[in-house]
Enzyme design. Sequence first.
Site, PDB file in Angstrom:
ATOM      1  N   HIS A 185       4.151  -3.487 -10.092  1.00 40.07           N
ATOM      2  CA  HIS A 185       3.929  -3.138  -8.762  1.00 40.07           C
ATOM      3  C   HIS A 185       4.643  -4.074  -7.643  1.00 40.07           C
ATOM      4  CE1 HIS A 185       1.830  -2.972  -4.575  1.00 40.07           C
ATOM      5  NE2 HIS A 185       1.588  -1.742  -5.030  1.00 40.07           N
ATOM      6  N   PRO A 186       5.333  -3.851  -6.435  1.00 36.11           N
ATOM      7  CA  PRO A 186       6.121  -4.418  -5.632  1.00 36.11           C
ATOM      8  C   PRO A 186       5.590  -5.926  -5.441  1.00 36.11           C
ATOM      9  CG  PRO A 186       6.024  -2.533  -5.222  1.00 36.11           C
ATOM     10  CD  PRO A 186       5.340  -2.391  -5.988  1.00 36.11           C
ATOM     11  N   VAL A 187       4.208  -6.205  -5.177  1.00 38.33           N
ATOM     12  CA  VAL A 187       3.781  -7.435  -4.908  1.00 38.33           C
ATOM     13  C   VAL A 187       3.616  -8.376  -6.054  1.00 38.33           C
ATOM     14  CG1 VAL A 187       2.750  -6.812  -2.913  1.00 38.33           C
ATOM     15  CG2 VAL A 187       1.264  -6.788  -4.720  1.00 38.33           C
ATOM     16  N   LYS A 188       3.860  -7.777  -7.126  1.00 37.06           N
ATOM     17  CA  LYS A 188       3.715  -8.509  -8.535  1.00 37.06           C
ATOM     18  C   LYS A 188       4.805  -9.345  -8.700  1.00 37.06           C
ATOM     19  CE  LYS A 188      -0.289  -6.899  -9.596  1.00 37.06           C
ATOM     20  NZ  LYS A 188      -0.705  -5.588  -9.204  1.00 37.06           N
ATOM     21  N   ILE A 189       4.746 -10.277  -9.806  1.00 35.52           N
ATOM     22  CA  ILE A 189       5.953 -11.346 -10.140  1.00 35.52           C
ATOM     23  C   ILE A 189       7.204 -10.638 -10.378  1.00 35.52           C
ATOM     24  CG2 ILE A 189       6.281 -13.333 -11.717  1.00 35.52           C
ATOM     25  CD1 ILE A 189       3.261 -13.237 -12.058  1.00 35.52           C
TER      26      ILE A 189
END
Length: 384
Positions: A185-189
């Site tokens: 997901h976009p906020v992941k690493i």
Amino acid sequence: MIPYGRQDITQADIDLVVDVLKSDFLTQGPMVPRFEQAVAGHVGARHAVAVNSATAALHIACLALGLGPGDWLWTSPNTFVASANCALYCGAQVDFVDIDPRTYNMSPQALERKLVQAEREGRLPKVVVPVHLCGQPCDMAAIAALAKRYGFKVVEDASHAIGGKYKGEFIGSGRYSDITVFSFHPVKIITTAEGGMALTNDPALADKMALLRSHGITRDPAAMTEAPHGPWYYQQIELGFNYRMTELQAALGVSQMTRLDEYVARRHALARRYDRLLADLPLATPWQHEDGYSGLHLYVIRLRQGGRSHAAVFDALRASGIGVNLHYIPVHTQPYYQRMGFKPGDFPEAERYYAEAISLPMYPTMTEAQQDEVVAALRKALDA
């Protein structure tokens, strides 16, 4: 607003995605296996199955392990709902294991106590899903030992943890579990916009998950019930799903993987700086177990009792342009799960965590000036 998380998209990422747009393949082609090989090779797993979300990965992982009606899956209450919902998708039942107050992950001691009781009652779990919250690995050696003793399978929900390590090995290597799941997901690493992956060292599990992600359809003659009618022939041999990852997503992932270690190192630098800047404030900073090297997807503080209320501090930070968040509302307190019989008070450590936790902004492109702004706003919120 300084967000709690933010993707980093470089020109190299864009160029590789554009190359795919100009190619003959947009959905399924050479880029998806290339991404699978990149992740599996990095973490030391033998097989990887890319899908369109970590939720999909959890679902097919449970199905591949044979989870179904009459079975139990146990997970942490301190997680996103997908870690529990995957059991319900399979027709199984869900229960939870309370968290360790320092790591915020599933407590092996609480797990063992619950297993002893479940064995007496004849309701041992078929699958246990420990969640590496914030990127910090669970005590997987202890959980694996319990899995061997009590006969359950282990799916690591490592949605927060790609790039992290446990006992010197990358999370995802599969040493202590049957399947590991990552989120992109976009906020992941690292990100593929949306997307996930299931990794395993078991070729049979890998084949089953690959089948399930694409409608349960095979083009392999060896898996068919009769000889192919021609080169066009395929058979549906399982009830599967349209969980495939696209070539565009995989291309972004391939490019992002080249910076994974850099991203995690930057998160550690920011976390160390937060630790120093917040040392004199009435709050607890994240504790890190010596056996782990966290992916540090999140930097969570816990407010101490006696100061301003949790909600007041959170609201003050948001009003100051600091995009804090809270990870997570305990799953057993959600209305859907309360209708199953769960209630507040069932898992007190997770509930205490929820009453005190705030996720501060942290992402690789965050500047020290932005971090200073977060700290200044937090000081003001705590003093007001």
